[in-house]
Design a protein around this motif. Sequence first.
Motif, PDB file in Angstrom:
ATOM      1  N   ARG A  76       0.825  -1.215   0.000  1.00 41.94           N
ATOM      2  CA  ARG A  76       0.000   0.000   0.000  1.00 41.94           C
ATOM      3  C   ARG A  76       0.856   1.261   0.000  1.00 41.94           C
ATOM      4  O   ARG A  76       0.428   2.316   0.434  1.00 41.94           O
ATOM      5  CB  ARG A  76      -0.924  -0.010   1.216  1.00 41.94           C
ATOM      6  N   ARG A  77       2.092   1.147  -0.514  1.00 44.56           N
ATOM      7  CA  ARG A  77       3.015   2.271  -0.511  1.00 44.56           C
ATOM      8  C   ARG A  77       3.776   2.312  -1.838  1.00 44.56           C
ATOM      9  O   ARG A  77       4.292   1.308  -2.288  1.00 44.56           O
ATOM     10  CB  ARG A  77       3.989   2.094   0.653  1.00 44.56           C
ATOM     11  N   LEU A  78       3.842   3.493  -2.443  1.00 42.63           N
ATOM     12  CA  LEU A  78       4.633   3.716  -3.660  1.00 42.63           C
ATOM     13  C   LEU A  78       5.643   4.814  -3.372  1.00 42.63           C
ATOM     14  O   LEU A  78       5.267   5.889  -2.896  1.00 42.63           O
ATOM     15  CB  LEU A  78       3.750   4.179  -4.824  1.00 42.63           C
ATOM     16  N   VAL A  79       6.909   4.561  -3.651  1.00 48.54           N
ATOM     17  CA  VAL A  79       7.946   5.581  -3.506  1.00 48.54           C
ATOM     18  C   VAL A  79       8.450   5.897  -4.907  1.00 48.54           C
ATOM     19  O   VAL A  79       8.994   5.027  -5.588  1.00 48.54           O
ATOM     20  CB  VAL A  79       9.091   5.103  -2.598  1.00 48.54           C
ATOM     21  N   LEU A  80       8.241   7.143  -5.334  1.00 50.55           N
ATOM     22  CA  LEU A  80       8.584   7.575  -6.686  1.00 50.55           C
ATOM     23  C   LEU A  80       9.516   8.769  -6.637  1.00 50.55           C
ATOM     24  O   LEU A  80       9.539   9.501  -5.645  1.00 50.55           O
ATOM     25  CB  LEU A  80       7.302   7.956  -7.442  1.00 50.55           C
ATOM     26  N   PRO A  81      10.261   9.002  -7.705  1.00 57.05           N
ATOM     27  CA  PRO A  81      11.099  10.209  -7.732  1.00 57.05           C
ATOM     28  C   PRO A  81      10.227  11.462  -7.836  1.00 57.05           C
ATOM     29  O   PRO A  81       9.149  11.437  -8.437  1.00 57.05           O
ATOM     30  CB  PRO A  81      11.961  10.025  -8.986  1.00 57.05           C
ATOM     31  N   TRP A  82      10.696  12.530  -7.237  1.00 59.00           N
ATOM     32  CA  TRP A  82       9.983  13.805  -7.287  1.00 59.00           C
ATOM     33  C   TRP A  82      10.109  14.390  -8.685  1.00 59.00           C
ATOM     34  O   TRP A  82      11.205  14.559  -9.202  1.00 59.00           O
ATOM     35  CB  TRP A  82      10.563  14.749  -6.241  1.00 59.00           C
ATOM     36  N   ARG A  83       8.997  14.686  -9.318  1.00 55.85           N
ATOM     37  CA  ARG A  83       8.987  15.241 -10.668  1.00 55.85           C
ATOM     38  C   ARG A  83       8.414  16.651 -10.708  1.00 55.85           C
ATOM     39  O   ARG A  83       8.191  17.206 -11.772  1.00 55.85           O
ATOM     40  CB  ARG A  83       8.177  14.344 -11.592  1.00 55.85           C
ATOM     41  N   GLY A  84       8.092  17.221  -9.556  1.00 56.37           N
ATOM     42  CA  GLY A  84       7.585  18.584  -9.512  1.00 56.37           C
ATOM     43  C   GLY A  84       6.070  18.661  -9.617  1.00 56.37           C
ATOM     44  O   GLY A  84       5.363  17.662  -9.530  1.00 56.37           O
ATOM     45  N   PHE A  85       5.593  19.884  -9.823  1.00 57.41           N
ATOM     46  CA  PHE A  85       4.150  20.115  -9.908  1.00 57.41           C
ATOM     47  C   PHE A  85       3.890  21.298 -10.820  1.00 57.41           C
ATOM     48  O   PHE A  85       4.802  22.036 -11.196  1.00 57.41           O
ATOM     49  CB  PHE A  85       3.555  20.382  -8.514  1.00 57.41           C
ATOM     50  N   ALA A  86       2.632  21.466 -11.181  1.00 57.46           N
ATOM     51  CA  ALA A  86       2.179  22.620 -11.963  1.00 57.46           C
ATOM     52  C   ALA A  86       0.871  23.096 -11.327  1.00 57.46           C
ATOM     53  O   ALA A  86       0.170  22.319 -10.685  1.00 57.46           O
ATOM     54  CB  ALA A  86       1.961  22.231 -13.409  1.00 57.46           C
ATOM     55  N   ILE A  87       0.561  24.361 -11.508  1.00 57.73           N
ATOM     56  CA  ILE A  87      -0.721  24.881 -11.031  1.00 57.73           C
ATOM     57  C   ILE A  87      -1.666  24.880 -12.216  1.00 57.73           C
ATOM     58  O   ILE A  87      -1.352  25.409 -13.281  1.00 57.73           O
ATOM     59  CB  ILE A  87      -0.550  26.295 -10.439  1.00 57.73           C
ATOM     60  N   LYS A  88      -2.819  24.244 -12.031  1.00 54.91           N
ATOM     61  CA  LYS A  88      -3.817  24.111 -13.099  1.00 54.91           C
ATOM     62  C   LYS A  88      -5.196  24.466 -12.573  1.00 54.91           C
ATOM     63  O   LYS A  88      -5.436  24.437 -11.369  1.00 54.91           O
ATOM     64  CB  LYS A  88      -3.853  22.674 -13.618  1.00 54.91           C
ATOM     65  N   VAL A  89      -6.089  24.758 -13.496  1.00 58.55           N
ATOM     66  CA  VAL A  89      -7.506  24.932 -13.174  1.00 58.55           C
ATOM     67  C   VAL A  89      -8.233  23.739 -13.767  1.00 58.55           C
ATOM     68  O   VAL A  89      -8.142  23.476 -14.969  1.00 58.55           O
ATOM     69  CB  VAL A  89      -8.063  26.259 -13.749  1.00 58.55           C
TER      70      VAL A  89
END
Length: 109
Positions: A76-89
Amino acid sequence: MNPPEVVSTTPLRVHAVAPRTLHLPLKGEYFDQIKAGTKPEEYRLCTPFWGKRLMGRNYDTITLTRGYPSRDDTARRLVLPWRGFAIKVITHPHFGPAPVSVFAIRVTP
């Protein structure tokens, strides 16, 4: 000319820097979609709470959990590399019928 004075022969201590991890607990349906590779982003509302955790921060990994599992429950756990984020509507049933601003956190491996 005098030789330089020896102050200490003890080696300098090197402090290990722990990797920065963003932890996101998810509802089961969204966790399963990300695990299957059909959901490329996880959404969090643009609020001061999430702004403090994301804006101007840099993480090494992101840990996604299906609810709040025990530490040894790796299914029940996924560890992934950080790929950032974007702000969207977006318009999403989870946030109601009106368009809302969200942080779209990239969760593709």
